[in-house]
Design a protein around this motif. Structure first.
Motif, PDB file in Angstrom:
ATOM      1  N   ASP A 120     -11.894  -3.628  -3.069  1.00 52.80           N
ATOM      2  CA  ASP A 120     -10.839  -2.622  -3.137  1.00 52.80           C
ATOM      3  C   ASP A 120      -9.565  -3.217  -3.746  1.00 52.80           C
ATOM      4  N   GLY A 121      -8.576  -3.488  -2.915  1.00 57.48           N
ATOM      5  CA  GLY A 121      -7.273  -3.868  -3.431  1.00 57.48           C
ATOM      6  C   GLY A 121      -6.960  -5.348  -3.344  1.00 57.48           C
ATOM      7  N   THR A 141      -2.739   2.917  -4.533  1.00 58.86           N
ATOM      8  CA  THR A 141      -2.245   1.743  -3.812  1.00 58.86           C
ATOM      9  C   THR A 141      -2.465   1.842  -2.305  1.00 58.86           C
ATOM     10  N   GLY A 161      -9.589   3.265  -3.072  1.00 62.56           N
ATOM     11  CA  GLY A 161      -9.755   3.070  -4.508  1.00 62.56           C
ATOM     12  C   GLY A 161     -11.157   2.606  -4.859  1.00 62.56           C
ATOM     13  N   HIS A 168     -11.304  -1.062  -8.580  1.00 64.15           N
ATOM     14  CA  HIS A 168     -10.175  -0.439  -9.287  1.00 64.15           C
ATOM     15  C   HIS A 168      -9.013  -1.412  -9.362  1.00 64.15           C
ATOM     16  N   GLY A 200       0.802  -1.217   0.000  1.00 65.42           N
ATOM     17  CA  GLY A 200       0.000   0.000   0.000  1.00 65.42           C
ATOM     18  C   GLY A 200       0.831   1.262   0.000  1.00 65.42           C
ATOM     19  N   SER A 218      -5.187  -1.682  -8.595  1.00 63.93           N
ATOM     20  CA  SER A 218      -4.204  -0.980  -7.765  1.00 63.93           C
ATOM     21  C   SER A 218      -2.791  -1.065  -8.323  1.00 63.93           C
TER      22      SER A 218
END
Length: 391
Positions: free
Chosen positions: A269-270, A320, A326, A295, A208, A297
């Protein structure tokens, strides 16, 4: 003996209503804007209609950001820019409004819920509603030991299910799912590599808050070692989460599956939420039909997991930071798709005027009568001659 049977999710989870989706597609064909002119917004609106089971789609009125939090023992190896056990600081910053997700959520008017599953701090240092589902303090170092005991893994999984039920019962109509962790992307990468059958280097990202090359190599080595421990338990998803996951990841997996049971759409998210989604897909193959990838990342593990689930990110903007930021950026896009699908009027049906109908008939006559007339002229001449001759 555990009373949790993951196989039950296969029967409990249905796909979004296919008949409603076809109705939504048919309605889309009749709107004033031609099909295709709105790009992916068309597909998102149709997906949302199917998830809601209604046409036209209802607007998203009660979205919620849900963040599962935990510290991971593997962070002690220097695989993150943040020191091990420091996720509590991130949680406090989110709660106080000082993180990107806090700013975006405040701007959009979306409430944020943080669920502590394994933060490495005293429980009394955080609000009671944050810590009430906590399973343990921190987790084991997954390169050399299990993250959780089997009992802790089940407790975390059930806690995630309970949070999903709480959200569905409270009227939440769309969840933006994220995580707050230190070392969580390392555990996520191990899960993805194990489930996709790839090497550690293929899924090892920068995290991140991007790490340098030396930290990346330490992270890659940790994932490699944990991957050796993960492969023997691939057939048991709960045991896999106990071995190389963590309480926050186990809870996220249970949350995703129960959201699918409750027909509650989720925006991922990620890499952490993607890894948990991949585990959940192994449990119930229809579950990904209830999720959107918010999204991309840039994390290679996330890309690998989303590709395996056939989920295409709505946005590609290189965020990130994690924490659901995101995915929250994608929420207005989903809301816009719902609004367009519901509020755009249908194109008027053109009615023919009598004059237009007459002209059309005349044109049709010109196309059909003239050849017949020419034929008659040619064929009538000979009989007349014959008739003359006969008289």
């Amino acid at each position: 003996m555990s009373s949790l049977h993951l196989d039950d999710f296969t029967d409990l989870i249905e796909r979004p209503d296919g008949g409603v989706r076809r109705d939504a597609e048919a309605r889309r064909e009749r709107l004033v804007v031609p099909p295709g002119a709105l790009g992916r917004l068309d597909h998102v609106g149709e997906w949302l209609a199917a998830a809601q089971g209604t046409v036209p789609v209802r607007p998203i009125q009660q979205p919620r950001v849900v963040l599962f939090a935990g510290d991971h023992g593997v962070a002690s190896l220097g695989v993150s820019r943040r020191p091990a056990g420091s996720a509590e600081q991130l949680v406090r910053a989110v709660l106080e409004g000082g993180r990107p997700v806090s700013v975006l959520a405040r701007r959009q008017g979306v409430p944020v819920r943080v669920v502590d599953m394994a933060l490495d701090c005293p429980a009394e240092s955080l609000p009671a509603d944050v810590v009430r589902h906590r399973v343990r303090r921190g987790s084991g170092r997954i390169d050399v030991e299990d993250a959780l005991t089997p009992e802790e893994a089940e407790a975390a999984f059930r806690a995630g299910m309970a949070v999903a039920d709480e959200e569905a019962d409270s009227g939440t109509d769309t969840v933006v799912l994220g995580d707050i962790s230190v070392g969580g992307t390392t555990a996520a990468a191990v899960l993805i590599a194990a489930l996709c059958g790839t090497d550690a280097s293929v899924v090892t990202g920068r995290g991140g808050e991007p790490i340098d090359d030396l930290a990346w190599m330490r992270k890659c080595a940790a994932i490699r070692d944990a991957l050796r421990r993960a492969r023997p338990v691939l057939g048991d998803q709960l045991r896999l989460l106990a071995t190389v996951g963590g309480a926050d990841l186990a809870a996220t997996t249970g949350f995703l599956l129960q959201c699918a049971v409750r027909k509650l759409p989720v925006i991922l998210d990620g890499v952490v939420s993607a890894a948990c989604a991949l585990v959940a897909q192994r449990v119930a193959f229809r579950a990904p039909d209830w999720w959107l990838a918010g999204h991309g990342s840039g994390e290679p593990g996330q890309a690998k997991a989303l590709d395996r689930m056939a989920l295409e990110p709505l946005l590609e903007h290189g965020v990130t930071v994690g924490e659901g930021a995101g995915a929250l950026l994608a929420l207005p896009l989903v809301q816009s798709a719902a609004a367009l699908a519901a509020e755009l009027p249908e194109a008027p049906v053109e009615e023919e005027t009598p004059e237009a109908a007459g002209e059309a008939a005349g044109d049709e006559g010109d196309r059909t009568v003239r050849p017949e007339a020419e034929t008659k002229t040619e064929t009538n001449t000979a009989p007349e001659a014959e008739t003359s001759g006969g008289h």
